[in-house]
Design a protein around this motif. Sequence first.
Motif, PDB file in Angstrom:
ATOM      1  N   ALA A   3      37.083  30.084  50.781  1.00 31.54           N
ATOM      2  CA  ALA A   3      37.999  29.247  51.560  1.00 31.54           C
ATOM      3  C   ALA A   3      39.430  29.780  51.511  1.00 31.54           C
ATOM      4  N   SER A  53      42.636  32.021  52.625  1.00 33.91           N
ATOM      5  CA  SER A  53      43.017  32.491  53.963  1.00 33.91           C
ATOM      6  C   SER A  53      42.953  34.009  54.081  1.00 33.91           C
ATOM      7  N   THR A  76      38.103  23.326  55.087  1.00 34.60           N
ATOM      8  CA  THR A  76      39.024  24.447  55.344  1.00 34.60           C
ATOM      9  C   THR A  76      38.288  25.575  56.070  1.00 34.60           C
ATOM     10  N   SER A  94      38.834  26.945  60.017  1.00 34.81           N
ATOM     11  CA  SER A  94      39.104  28.338  60.371  1.00 34.81           C
ATOM     12  C   SER A  94      38.141  28.812  61.468  1.00 34.81           C
TER      13      SER A  94
END
Length: 262
Positions: free
Chosen positions: A100, A102, A142, A146
């Motif tokens: 998770a 980024s 999350t 995305s």
Amino acid sequence: MFIIGELINGMYANIAKAIKEKNKSIVQKCALEQIKAGADALDVNCGPASKEPSSDIQWLIEAIQEVASVSLSLDSSKPKVIESGLKAVKNKVIINSTTADSDKLDILVPLAKKYNAKLIGLTISSKGIPQNKDQRLELAATIVASCLDNGFPVEELYLDPIVMPVNVAQAEMRDILESIREFRIISDPPPKSIVGLSNVSQGASARSLINRTFLVMAISFGLDAAILDPCDSELMDALISAELILNKQIYCDSYLDAYRKK
Ligand code: THG
């Protein structure tokens, strides 16, 4: 149930040796045995001993593709290794996996879209493995966000709650199972769920019994896919019977044989 065979992993001594000596026939035999036993896809992991994982994963993929046209699951924590593997793959591919975080999502979600791949999302972050269901669901959300931001189809996302060994995390098993059920209510259309099954029994005795008991329970919580040892015939019998009881297979007296001939 979507079954990913776990046996082509450098964690196993025979595969580590095959990679080191570039012995294709060991890898090819392992691929064909898993497919015969009912695998829909094969996990491909160079293991911790590989010094050149970007080229080793390509070698493994090419060896398998010489004898089979099955889907491959590219298993690495390094996006560079996965990207290298994607260049060698010919058939439908699974990216195993993103976390998770980024920095991973920003690379792997667009890559999954570009290659029309399935994507496995681990509910884990640089802060570590979650300790409860709420943390797992937060990380899952999350990852789903995305995918939505990048136009990646959520139906092709497989969320993994990270199965812990029962002998170190016994009190977490229930939350792991409930996460499988609750991943589905994060979005519509829903994401799918997956587990690395053998994790549950690592370091324990009676491994096969623990694996198949956990699998049957996870199936009843709605599990869509598993990375497992398809050559464990008692495990496969339990899987097929669980699907029968949930009305996912048609009953006949020879249902185990019928499944195997499908
Ligand atoms: N989720 C996702 N991918 C994964 C995992 C996961 N990939 C790796 C792993 N977990 C799933 N694959 C395995 C493969 C082997 C074992 C466990 C999980 C295993 N191996 C023996 C052991 O460690 O005791 C090795 C025995 C031997 O050396 O012969 O248990 O969770 N997405």
